[in-house]
Design a protein around this motif. Structure first.
Motif, PDB file in Angstrom:
ATOM      1  N   HIS A 203       0.816  -1.211   0.000  1.00  0.00           N
ATOM      2  CA  HIS A 203       0.000   0.000   0.000  1.00  0.00           C
ATOM      3  C   HIS A 203       0.851   1.263   0.000  1.00  0.00           C
ATOM      4  O   HIS A 203       0.433   2.303  -0.489  1.00  0.00           O
ATOM      5  CB  HIS A 203      -0.931   0.005   1.210  1.00  0.00           C
ATOM      6  N   SER A 204       2.051   1.157   0.576  1.00  0.00           N
ATOM      7  CA  SER A 204       2.975   2.289   0.560  1.00  0.00           C
ATOM      8  C   SER A 204       4.392   1.754   0.699  1.00  0.00           C
ATOM      9  O   SER A 204       4.612   0.626   1.143  1.00  0.00           O
ATOM     10  CB  SER A 204       2.665   3.288   1.687  1.00  0.00           C
ATOM     11  N   GLY A 205       5.358   2.603   0.337  1.00  0.00           N
ATOM     12  CA  GLY A 205       6.762   2.241   0.442  1.00  0.00           C
ATOM     13  C   GLY A 205       7.565   3.411   0.960  1.00  0.00           C
ATOM     14  O   GLY A 205       7.353   4.551   0.534  1.00  0.00           O
ATOM     15  N   VAL A 206       8.476   3.127   1.893  1.00  0.00           N
ATOM     16  CA  VAL A 206       9.285   4.176   2.505  1.00  0.00           C
ATOM     17  C   VAL A 206      10.726   3.692   2.618  1.00  0.00           C
ATOM     18  O   VAL A 206      10.989   2.486   2.675  1.00  0.00           O
ATOM     19  CB  VAL A 206       8.755   4.558   3.906  1.00  0.00           C
ATOM     20  N   PRO A 207      11.692   4.610   2.645  1.00  0.00           N
ATOM     21  CA  PRO A 207      13.101   4.191   2.735  1.00  0.00           C
ATOM     22  C   PRO A 207      13.536   3.739   4.120  1.00  0.00           C
ATOM     23  O   PRO A 207      14.574   3.083   4.267  1.00  0.00           O
ATOM     24  CB  PRO A 207      13.859   5.437   2.292  1.00  0.00           C
ATOM     25  N   GLU A 208      12.784   4.112   5.164  1.00  0.00           N
ATOM     26  CA  GLU A 208      13.146   3.694   6.518  1.00  0.00           C
ATOM     27  C   GLU A 208      11.888   3.533   7.354  1.00  0.00           C
ATOM     28  O   GLU A 208      10.816   4.037   7.004  1.00  0.00           O
ATOM     29  CB  GLU A 208      14.095   4.687   7.170  1.00  0.00           C
ATOM     30  N   VAL A 209      12.009   2.816   8.463  1.00  0.00           N
ATOM     31  CA  VAL A 209      10.857   2.516   9.306  1.00  0.00           C
ATOM     32  C   VAL A 209      10.359   3.773   9.998  1.00  0.00           C
ATOM     33  O   VAL A 209      11.138   4.568  10.535  1.00  0.00           O
ATOM     34  CB  VAL A 209      11.223   1.454  10.361  1.00  0.00           C
ATOM     35  N   SER A 210       9.035   3.968   9.981  1.00  0.00           N
ATOM     36  CA  SER A 210       8.421   5.081  10.698  1.00  0.00           C
ATOM     37  C   SER A 210       7.025   4.656  11.124  1.00  0.00           C
ATOM     38  O   SER A 210       6.415   3.777  10.512  1.00  0.00           O
ATOM     39  CB  SER A 210       8.358   6.337   9.821  1.00  0.00           C
ATOM     40  N   GLY A 211       6.490   5.279  12.165  1.00  0.00           N
ATOM     41  CA  GLY A 211       5.146   4.957  12.615  1.00  0.00           C
ATOM     42  C   GLY A 211       5.085   3.661  13.403  1.00  0.00           C
ATOM     43  O   GLY A 211       6.098   3.095  13.809  1.00  0.00           O
ATOM     44  N   LYS A 212       3.858   3.191  13.628  1.00  0.00           N
ATOM     45  CA  LYS A 212       3.617   1.982  14.407  1.00  0.00           C
ATOM     46  C   LYS A 212       2.923   0.932  13.556  1.00  0.00           C
ATOM     47  O   LYS A 212       2.199   1.253  12.617  1.00  0.00           O
ATOM     48  CB  LYS A 212       2.756   2.303  15.632  1.00  0.00           C
ATOM     49  N   ALA A 213       3.132  -0.341  13.907  1.00  0.00           N
ATOM     50  CA  ALA A 213       2.563  -1.445  13.139  1.00  0.00           C
ATOM     51  C   ALA A 213       2.175  -2.571  14.085  1.00  0.00           C
ATOM     52  O   ALA A 213       2.700  -2.693  15.198  1.00  0.00           O
ATOM     53  CB  ALA A 213       3.572  -1.954  12.115  1.00  0.00           C
ATOM     54  N   ASP A 214       1.236  -3.398  13.635  1.00  0.00           N
ATOM     55  CA  ASP A 214       0.854  -4.575  14.405  1.00  0.00           C
ATOM     56  C   ASP A 214       1.918  -5.664  14.282  1.00  0.00           C
ATOM     57  O   ASP A 214       2.185  -6.383  15.246  1.00  0.00           O
ATOM     58  CB  ASP A 214      -0.492  -5.099  13.905  1.00  0.00           C
ATOM     59  N   VAL A 215       2.508  -5.779  13.106  1.00  0.00           N
ATOM     60  CA  VAL A 215       3.559  -6.772  12.871  1.00  0.00           C
ATOM     61  C   VAL A 215       4.655  -6.138  12.038  1.00  0.00           C
ATOM     62  O   VAL A 215       4.379  -5.423  11.067  1.00  0.00           O
ATOM     63  CB  VAL A 215       3.003  -8.020  12.161  1.00  0.00           C
ATOM     64  N   VAL A 216       5.902  -6.405  12.410  1.00  0.00           N
ATOM     65  CA  VAL A 216       7.061  -6.017  11.614  1.00  0.00           C
ATOM     66  C   VAL A 216       7.829  -7.287  11.262  1.00  0.00           C
ATOM     67  O   VAL A 216       8.193  -8.068  12.145  1.00  0.00           O
ATOM     68  CB  VAL A 216       7.985  -5.046  12.376  1.00  0.00           C
ATOM     69  N   ALA A 238       3.850  -8.062  17.016  1.00  0.00           N
ATOM     70  CA  ALA A 238       4.933  -9.028  16.887  1.00  0.00           C
ATOM     71  C   ALA A 238       6.026  -8.501  15.971  1.00  0.00           C
ATOM     72  O   ALA A 238       5.742  -7.779  15.000  1.00  0.00           O
ATOM     73  CB  ALA A 238       4.416 -10.360  16.341  1.00  0.00           C
ATOM     74  N   TYR A 239       7.249  -8.879  16.300  1.00  0.00           N
ATOM     75  CA  TYR A 239       8.410  -8.597  15.463  1.00  0.00           C
ATOM     76  C   TYR A 239       9.032  -9.922  15.068  1.00  0.00           C
ATOM     77  O   TYR A 239       9.360 -10.751  15.930  1.00  0.00           O
ATOM     78  CB  TYR A 239       9.438  -7.744  16.218  1.00  0.00           C
ATOM     79  N   GLY A 240       9.177 -10.161  13.769  1.00  0.00           N
ATOM     80  CA  GLY A 240       9.792 -11.377  13.279  1.00  0.00           C
ATOM     81  C   GLY A 240      11.127 -11.083  12.634  1.00  0.00           C
ATOM     82  O   GLY A 240      11.208 -10.260  11.715  1.00  0.00           O
ATOM     83  N   LEU A 241      12.193 -11.747  13.100  1.00  0.00           N
ATOM     84  CA  LEU A 241      13.526 -11.573  12.539  1.00  0.00           C
ATOM     85  C   LEU A 241      13.822 -12.733  11.605  1.00  0.00           C
ATOM     86  O   LEU A 241      13.955 -13.879  12.031  1.00  0.00           O
ATOM     87  CB  LEU A 241      14.578 -11.511  13.646  1.00  0.00           C
ATOM     88  N   ILE A 242      13.902 -12.433  10.296  1.00  0.00           N
ATOM     89  CA  ILE A 242      14.196 -13.445   9.295  1.00  0.00           C
ATOM     90  C   ILE A 242      15.556 -13.185   8.654  1.00  0.00           C
ATOM     91  O   ILE A 242      16.263 -14.112   8.290  1.00  0.00           O
ATOM     92  CB  ILE A 242      13.092 -13.488   8.222  1.00  0.00           C
TER      93      ILE A 242
END
Length: 318
Positions: A203-216, A238-242
């Motif tokens: 839905h959108s694209g950004v160069p760096e993380v900003s704002g809040k999310a339910d899952v990263v 939740a945060y998932g490290l892949i």
């Protein structure tokens, strides 16, 4: 791979001959993975502790045709025993016997033929092109595993941030769109990747993380992405490290981790993950973007993979 700590070489070897219970597969295409780049730097002591043997042929994202019948198949990427406590519960990505396998310590698919000893590893492709199907078994299945793992934390109308819109991240964006009603934000410093992310459903694209999310979902894994990704998780998320860039979380866990949330990581995927990804691709619900290279172009393909400039997965067509 001909020796520890040395770059891989293109060499001539005899065609493999199947023994009892083995299947010979004529390779149609084999995807390249960033883990291939790290294998050339692996010390002998570490490789031998993993049960790896030199020499071995690289390549763990393999698809082709069963020799003799011509049936198109993809090969399950991770190795598992099928009988341990993890395998019998469908958690074969956690199998302790999978530290050596096809393309990592054993002969893989960057060749014209590959032997398959376990028939569980043969996945029918139906009408899918086996030249391009290999990445579905690793990049696709690993991304699917991550999204499936996070599903209980993704509410309808929620937000999922995907850090790294490369080969795995591009699959994850599509799986979130297919499996949920969440908003997807792609994070990547490369404009070309953000443009492609928009094409496949972000839905959108950004160069760096900003704002809040339910899952990263972090497909990079540096100090910076880990810190920014965890900070972006809402309460209960939740945060998932892949990503395997060896990043660290700096700061106290109690006050840094998401409140009433979860942090998870894993390696690889399950046979069921690969089967479901192939089914989604066969139904036309996801796009598998690849760039073809010939076997004689493999050094250039690895160089482009290392530079991070590819959109989609590099596939070697022997």
């Amino acid at each position: 791979m001909t020796d520890w700590g040395a770059p891989p070489k293109l060499v001539e070897v005899p065609d493999p001959v199947p023994g009892p219970g083995e299947t010979l597969v004529r390779v149609a295409g084999c995807g390249l993975c960033r883990s291939d780049l790290t294998m050339r730097h692996l010390p002998a002591a570490v490789g031998e502790q993993l049960g790896w043997s030199m020499p071995f042929t690289l390549g763990h994202e393999v698809a082709g045709w069963i020799d003799g019948t011509g049936e198109p198949v993809a090969l399950v990427s991770p190795t598992s025993c099928g009988v341990c406590r993890y395998c019998v519960r469908g958690q074969d990505s956690g199998c302790p016997h999978g530290r050596a396998g096809r393309g990592y310590g054993r002969d893989g698919g960057l060749a014209q033929f590959v032997l398959v000893a376990d028939r569980r590893a043969l996945l029918p492709l139906g009408a899918l092109d086996p030249r391009h199907a290999g990445p579905l078994t690793d990049a696709g299945a690993t991304a699917y595993h991550a999204v499936r793992r996070a599903l209980p934390r993704i509410p309808a109308g929620g937000t999922v941030v995907v850090i790294g819109a490369g080969g795995l991240g591009a699959f994850a964006i599509q799986f979130v769109r297919v499996l949920t009603a969440a908003r997807v934000v792609a994070v990547d410093p490369l404009p070309a990747r953000l443009s492609y992310a928009a094409e496949i459903g972000a839905h959108s694209g950004v160069p760096e993380v900003s704002g809040k999310a339910d899952v990263v979902l972090d497909f990079v894994g540096t100090d910076e992405t880990i810190a920014a990704g965890i900070a972006a998780v809402r309460t209960g998320g939740a945060y998932g490290l892949i990503g395997s860039a060896d990043g660290r979380l700096r700061g106290p866990w109690f006050s840094t981790l998401p409140r009433d949330g979860e942090v998870f990581t894993f390696q690889g995927s399950s046979i069921a993950d690969a089967q479901e990804v192939i089914a989604l691709a066969g139904a036309g619900l996801i796009r598998n973007q690849v760039v073809e290279f010939g076997l004689g172009e493999i050094d250039r393909a690895y160089a482009e993979l290392a530079s991070g400039g590819l959109t989609g997965r590099a596939v070697i067509v022997p």
